[in-house]
Motif scaffolding. Structure first.
Motif, PDB file in Angstrom:
ATOM      1  N   PRO A  27       0.826  -1.215   0.000  1.00  0.00           N
ATOM      2  CA  PRO A  27       0.000   0.000   0.000  1.00  0.00           C
ATOM      3  C   PRO A  27       0.859   1.264   0.000  1.00  0.00           C
ATOM      4  O   PRO A  27       1.895   1.321   0.678  1.00  0.00           O
ATOM      5  N   PRO A  28       0.457   2.307  -0.725  1.00  0.00           N
ATOM      6  CA  PRO A  28       1.231   3.560  -0.765  1.00  0.00           C
ATOM      7  C   PRO A  28       1.471   4.167   0.616  1.00  0.00           C
ATOM      8  O   PRO A  28       2.532   4.742   0.864  1.00  0.00           O
ATOM      9  N   ALA A  29       0.486   4.047   1.513  1.00  0.00           N
ATOM     10  CA  ALA A  29       0.665   4.618   2.858  1.00  0.00           C
ATOM     11  C   ALA A  29       1.819   3.937   3.587  1.00  0.00           C
ATOM     12  O   ALA A  29       2.615   4.593   4.279  1.00  0.00           O
ATOM     13  N   ASN A  37      10.207  10.551   4.394  1.00  0.00           N
ATOM     14  CA  ASN A  37       9.942  11.436   5.523  1.00  0.00           C
ATOM     15  C   ASN A  37       9.264  12.681   4.967  1.00  0.00           C
ATOM     16  O   ASN A  37       9.724  13.259   3.980  1.00  0.00           O
ATOM     17  N   GLU A  38       8.189  13.116   5.608  1.00  0.00           N
ATOM     18  CA  GLU A  38       7.420  14.240   5.083  1.00  0.00           C
ATOM     19  C   GLU A  38       8.256  15.510   4.965  1.00  0.00           C
ATOM     20  O   GLU A  38       8.053  16.324   4.070  1.00  0.00           O
ATOM     21  N   ASP A  39       9.198  15.694   5.894  1.00  0.00           N
ATOM     22  CA  ASP A  39      10.011  16.922   5.869  1.00  0.00           C
ATOM     23  C   ASP A  39      10.917  16.971   4.644  1.00  0.00           C
ATOM     24  O   ASP A  39      11.146  18.029   4.067  1.00  0.00           O
ATOM     25  N   ASP A  40      11.453  15.810   4.260  1.00  0.00           N
ATOM     26  CA  ASP A  40      12.373  15.758   3.123  1.00  0.00           C
ATOM     27  C   ASP A  40      11.678  15.380   1.819  1.00  0.00           C
ATOM     28  O   ASP A  40      12.200  15.675   0.740  1.00  0.00           O
ATOM     29  N   ASP A  41      10.522  14.715   1.891  1.00  0.00           N
ATOM     30  CA  ASP A  41       9.855  14.179   0.700  1.00  0.00           C
ATOM     31  C   ASP A  41       8.387  14.602   0.697  1.00  0.00           C
ATOM     32  O   ASP A  41       7.511  13.873   1.197  1.00  0.00           O
ATOM     33  N   PRO A  42       8.066  15.775   0.136  1.00  0.00           N
ATOM     34  CA  PRO A  42       6.662  16.250   0.129  1.00  0.00           C
ATOM     35  C   PRO A  42       5.710  15.293  -0.578  1.00  0.00           C
ATOM     36  O   PRO A  42       4.521  15.255  -0.247  1.00  0.00           O
ATOM     37  N   HIS A  43       6.234  14.534  -1.540  1.00  0.00           N
ATOM     38  CA  HIS A  43       5.359  13.606  -2.275  1.00  0.00           C
ATOM     39  C   HIS A  43       4.885  12.447  -1.398  1.00  0.00           C
ATOM     40  O   HIS A  43       4.050  11.653  -1.836  1.00  0.00           O
ATOM     41  N   GLY A  48      -2.320   9.283  -1.614  1.00  0.00           N
ATOM     42  CA  GLY A  48      -2.600   9.616  -3.009  1.00  0.00           C
ATOM     43  C   GLY A  48      -1.394  10.238  -3.694  1.00  0.00           C
ATOM     44  O   GLY A  48      -1.061   9.890  -4.834  1.00  0.00           O
ATOM     45  N   ALA A  49      -0.749  11.170  -2.980  1.00  0.00           N
ATOM     46  CA  ALA A  49       0.440  11.811  -3.557  1.00  0.00           C
ATOM     47  C   ALA A  49       1.553  10.790  -3.751  1.00  0.00           C
ATOM     48  O   ALA A  49       2.288  10.842  -4.750  1.00  0.00           O
ATOM     49  N   MET A  50       1.661   9.859  -2.830  1.00  0.00           N
ATOM     50  CA  MET A  50       2.692   8.834  -2.922  1.00  0.00           C
ATOM     51  C   MET A  50       2.447   7.941  -4.135  1.00  0.00           C
ATOM     52  O   MET A  50       3.378   7.621  -4.889  1.00  0.00           O
ATOM     53  N   GLU A  51       1.197   7.565  -4.337  1.00  0.00           N
ATOM     54  CA  GLU A  51       0.875   6.693  -5.480  1.00  0.00           C
ATOM     55  C   GLU A  51       1.124   7.410  -6.796  1.00  0.00           C
ATOM     56  O   GLU A  51       1.677   6.824  -7.738  1.00  0.00           O
ATOM     57  N   ARG A  52       0.730   8.701  -6.885  1.00  0.00           N
ATOM     58  CA  ARG A  52       0.968   9.457  -8.115  1.00  0.00           C
ATOM     59  C   ARG A  52       2.457   9.563  -8.420  1.00  0.00           C
ATOM     60  O   ARG A  52       2.885   9.416  -9.572  1.00  0.00           O
ATOM     61  N   TYR A  53       3.248   9.810  -7.383  1.00  0.00           N
ATOM     62  CA  TYR A  53       4.694   9.940  -7.575  1.00  0.00           C
ATOM     63  C   TYR A  53       5.294   8.650  -8.127  1.00  0.00           C
ATOM     64  O   TYR A  53       6.100   8.666  -9.067  1.00  0.00           O
ATOM     65  N   LEU A  54       4.871   7.515  -7.556  1.00  0.00           N
ATOM     66  CA  LEU A  54       5.423   6.230  -7.990  1.00  0.00           C
ATOM     67  C   LEU A  54       4.945   5.850  -9.388  1.00  0.00           C
ATOM     68  O   LEU A  54       5.697   5.280 -10.181  1.00  0.00           O
ATOM     69  N   ARG A  55       3.681   6.158  -9.704  1.00  0.00           N
ATOM     70  CA  ARG A  55       3.184   5.865 -11.064  1.00  0.00           C
ATOM     71  C   ARG A  55       3.921   6.716 -12.095  1.00  0.00           C
ATOM     72  O   ARG A  55       4.279   6.238 -13.180  1.00  0.00           O
ATOM     73  N   ASP A  56       4.150   8.007 -11.777  1.00  0.00           N
ATOM     74  CA  ASP A  56       4.883   8.878 -12.703  1.00  0.00           C
ATOM     75  C   ASP A  56       6.315   8.387 -12.874  1.00  0.00           C
ATOM     76  O   ASP A  56       6.869   8.393 -13.993  1.00  0.00           O
ATOM     77  N   TRP A 117      18.894  10.066   0.770  1.00  0.00           N
ATOM     78  CA  TRP A 117      19.598   8.818   0.469  1.00  0.00           C
ATOM     79  C   TRP A 117      19.410   7.727   1.516  1.00  0.00           C
ATOM     80  O   TRP A 117      19.710   6.569   1.238  1.00  0.00           O
ATOM     81  N   PHE A 118      18.935   8.083   2.698  1.00  0.00           N
ATOM     82  CA  PHE A 118      18.791   7.082   3.756  1.00  0.00           C
ATOM     83  C   PHE A 118      17.362   7.047   4.266  1.00  0.00           C
ATOM     84  O   PHE A 118      16.639   8.049   4.209  1.00  0.00           O
ATOM     85  N   ARG A 119      17.009   5.912   4.788  1.00  0.00           N
ATOM     86  CA  ARG A 119      15.648   5.737   5.289  1.00  0.00           C
ATOM     87  C   ARG A 119      15.384   6.679   6.459  1.00  0.00           C
ATOM     88  O   ARG A 119      16.299   7.120   7.147  1.00  0.00           O
ATOM     89  N   PRO A 120      14.092   6.977   6.730  1.00  0.00           N
ATOM     90  CA  PRO A 120      13.754   7.986   7.743  1.00  0.00           C
ATOM     91  C   PRO A 120      14.362   7.724   9.109  1.00  0.00           C
ATOM     92  O   PRO A 120      14.810   8.660   9.776  1.00  0.00           O
TER      93      PRO A 120
END
Length: 615
Positions: A27-29, A37-43, A48-56, A117-120
């Motif tokens: 699941p995208p969530a 991380n929301e601070d570094d990755d607005p998408h 929904g934003a996560m799914e759009r980013y990955l589909r694009d 470059w690194f996980r949250p």
């Protein structure tokens, strides 16, 4: 296409890991929470934003794979798009797409945030240590060596090896180099007693316990060696220095301080001066005094464990005049002892003048002593909080702060205070007080008064421990941990009837906890009081006792005996009441003078009304 390709260069290895999870129907969530991380990755702000980013991202990679991949892969992807509207990939086919779209991977840059470059989880803990960019990370590793990861929670040796290997792989694009001694092996795991020969071409700098001197510099043939029968069985300088330090084996703090001065001088002698310790003359000692004012860079490094490859004799690029004076006097005393033991023929330090220092108004820094009102507020708050049945930690704090603040004890003295040395003491006026006998600094025994309030706080702490403070033969440390860790070592230390005291260093942690709670819970703190509370340490309680005792006209010789000072001159710094009275009286004189001058200007000369008076 060039513009599109530039856009794709922003994809990182972390993005590819998320895309693999997306292809596997995660699941995208969950993907957003796991990889971003929301601070570094607005998408990653919403599913929904996560799914759009990955589909694009998937569509862009497929387009690159069709253009740059093999004809077979391109035909397969085109057929999938015609049938489903978009490419349907398995984990295997995604791997082929990634290989074909290798140009889409971003190149690490020194200014990139570590969250890119690194996980949250890893990024969060690195940021807590001030590591915000890849440049910061390289600097952090280089400053601490192979054990850099020990100060970062959740980054163990395995993850540390992966991070260092990744940094080395990308040194070219980062433009930064990871030092060679930031090896993948932890230097702390090396043998504790590896002996390193000092004085050779390598110029190795190691602590005294790991030091070995080459024959030409070991002092066995030093020009200052005594020809008389020696009183110590030392064949060389290193053995002689260790014999001198052995005198202080029962005084750990002094031993640490003297060891630091001795090993610095010994290392300088053989690596910088190129002479054995027992061959040094007055001009050599003068040169070392100048060296202390500005040590060479090879002697300076960040603080590191003594068995670390990163250990260096100095932590800063210069010593204060007071520190240089201390070093000279320690070395002069060491050489004097070696002369008395007939190891050396003479003491070259006798011909060296002490470094010039400023005579301070008070050698002891008592500016952290708490004011009368703040001390009263803290006592009242801690007393109230410790009255609750479940607040065992507050009762430990209550007993510690009163023992140091009402009896003027040092940290080590409070840790070593025992119940069998605490007894009621009959007063002439019938009031209650207790007397505690302790062994203080320089192994001097003294007896100090203990207030009834302190005894009540200690009694409550003993109840929490399950001990009877008022038993006929009650014995044990006045302050001791309530919760004992379940480790075998801790359990052996605290066997029934053999309770152990707190370590003195633990009192720093206890007072640090208290300070944070007070800053959060005390109301109406003025800026000055807030600043004073932020600097509160265990020793501040001792200074508070000295300051308040002097202000309440307790005779200075009494304060001296309670505090355990050798000289009454040392105790005299607590006479702040006299200093405050002087400042108040002179300040009042200034105010009266200024008021008279103002009135004179308003009245005018000879009583003639001024223009202002006419109006």
């Amino acid at each position: 296409m060039a513009e599109k390709l530039d856009l794709q260069r922003q994809y990182t290895a972390k993005d590819f890991a998320a895309l693999r999870a997306f292809v596997q129907r995660l699941p995208p969530a969950v993907i957003a929470r796991t990889y971003f991380n929301e601070d570094d990755d607005p998408h990653a702000a919403t599913p929904g934003a996560m799914e759009r980013y990955l589909r694009d991202m998937l569509a862009a990679l497929v387009a690159l794979a069709i253009e740059h991949g093999s004809p077979v892969l391109a035909d397969h992807l085109k057929a999938s798009i015609r049938k489903h509207g978009s490419a349907k990939l398995t984990a295997a086919s995604l791997k082929m797409v990634e290989d074909a779209a290798r140009l889409a991977v971003a190149k690490p840059a020194a200014a990139h945030g570590i969250g890119m470059w690194f996980r949250p989880m890893v990024a969060r803990y690195l940021k807590a240590r001030g590591v915000a960019t890849l440049s910061d990370l390289v600097a952090y590793c280089n400053a601490r060596g192979g054990s850099w990861w020990r100060s970062v929670p959740r980054v163990g040796p395995g993850r540390a090896r992966t991070i260092v290997a990744w940094l080395r792989r990308h040194e070219g694009t980062l433009g930064l180099r990871v030092d060679e001694d930031v090896d993948l092996a932890d230097p702390l795991a090396a043998a504790d007693h590896d002996i390193v020969a000092v004085g050779g071409p390598s110029g190795a700098l190691v602590p005294l316990e790991r030091m070995a001197l080459r024959a030409v510099l070991d002092g066995s043939a030093g020009v200052n060696r005594s020809v008389a029968f020696p009183y110590i069985a030392a064949r060389n300088d290193l053995a002689a220095v260790r014999a001198w330090l052995h005198l202080y084996r029962d005084r750990p703090k002094t031993l640490r301080a003297y060891t630091k001065e001795a090993e610095r001088f010994l290392l300088w002698s053989v690596t910088v001066r190129g002479k054995a310790l027992s061959s040094l003359l007055v001009d050599d000692c003068e040169a070392y005094k100048d060296f202390l004012a500005l040590p060479s860079p090879s002697f300076i490094g960040t603080r590191a464990p003594r068995k670390s490859l990163r250990w260096r004799p100095f932590a800063g690029d210069e010593l204060s005049p007071e520190s240089r004076l201390y070093a000279v006097r320690v070395l002069r005393a060491a050489f004097a002892w070696l002369v008395e033991m007939r190891y050396l023929a003479g003491n070259p330090w006798k011909g060296v003048r002490d470094p010039v220092t400023i005579q301070r108004e008070g050698e002891i820094q008592i500016d952290r002593a708490l004011t009368r009102q703040l001390w009263a507020d803290i006592r009242s708050h801690v007393r109230r909080r410790s009255s609750a049945h479940e607040n065992q930690r507050w009762r430990v704090v209550h007993g510690l702060m009163l023992l140091m603040g009402d009896s003027g004890l040092r940290r080590e003295e409070a840790a070593g205070a025992r119940r069998e040395r605490l007894q009621p003491y009959p007063m002439d006026d019938g009031t209650d007080v207790w007397a505690l006998t302790i062994v203080g600094k320089r192994n001097r025994e003294r007896t100090v008064p203990v207030s009834v309030e302190t005894v009540d706080a200690l009694r409550a702490h003993w109840r929490d421990r399950g001990d009877d403070f008022d038993a006929p033969k009650a014995a044990g440390p006045l302050l001791s941990p309530i919760v004992i860790p379940r480790t075998d070592a801790a359990q052996k230390k605290h066997l029934p009837g053999e309770r152990q005291p707190y370590r003195p260093d633990t009192f720093n942690e206890i007072v640090d906890w208290l300070r944070k709670r007070l800053l959060a819970e005390l109301d109406n703190l003025s800026p000055a009081t807030h600043a004073q509370l932020e600097q509160m340490t265990p020793h501040a309680f001792r200074h508070t006792f000295g300051t308040l005792a002097a202000a309440n006209d307790v005779p200075l010789d009494v304060v001296q005996r309670v505090l355990g000072h050798r000289s009454i001159q040392t105790t005299s710094i607590y006479l702040q009441a006299e200093k405050r009275r002087m400042m108040n009286e002179v300040g009042a004189m200034f105010e009266r003078r200024d008021a008279k001058e103002t009135a004179s200007r308003e009245d005018g000369p000879a009583g003639v009304p001024t223009e202002a008076s006419d109006r």
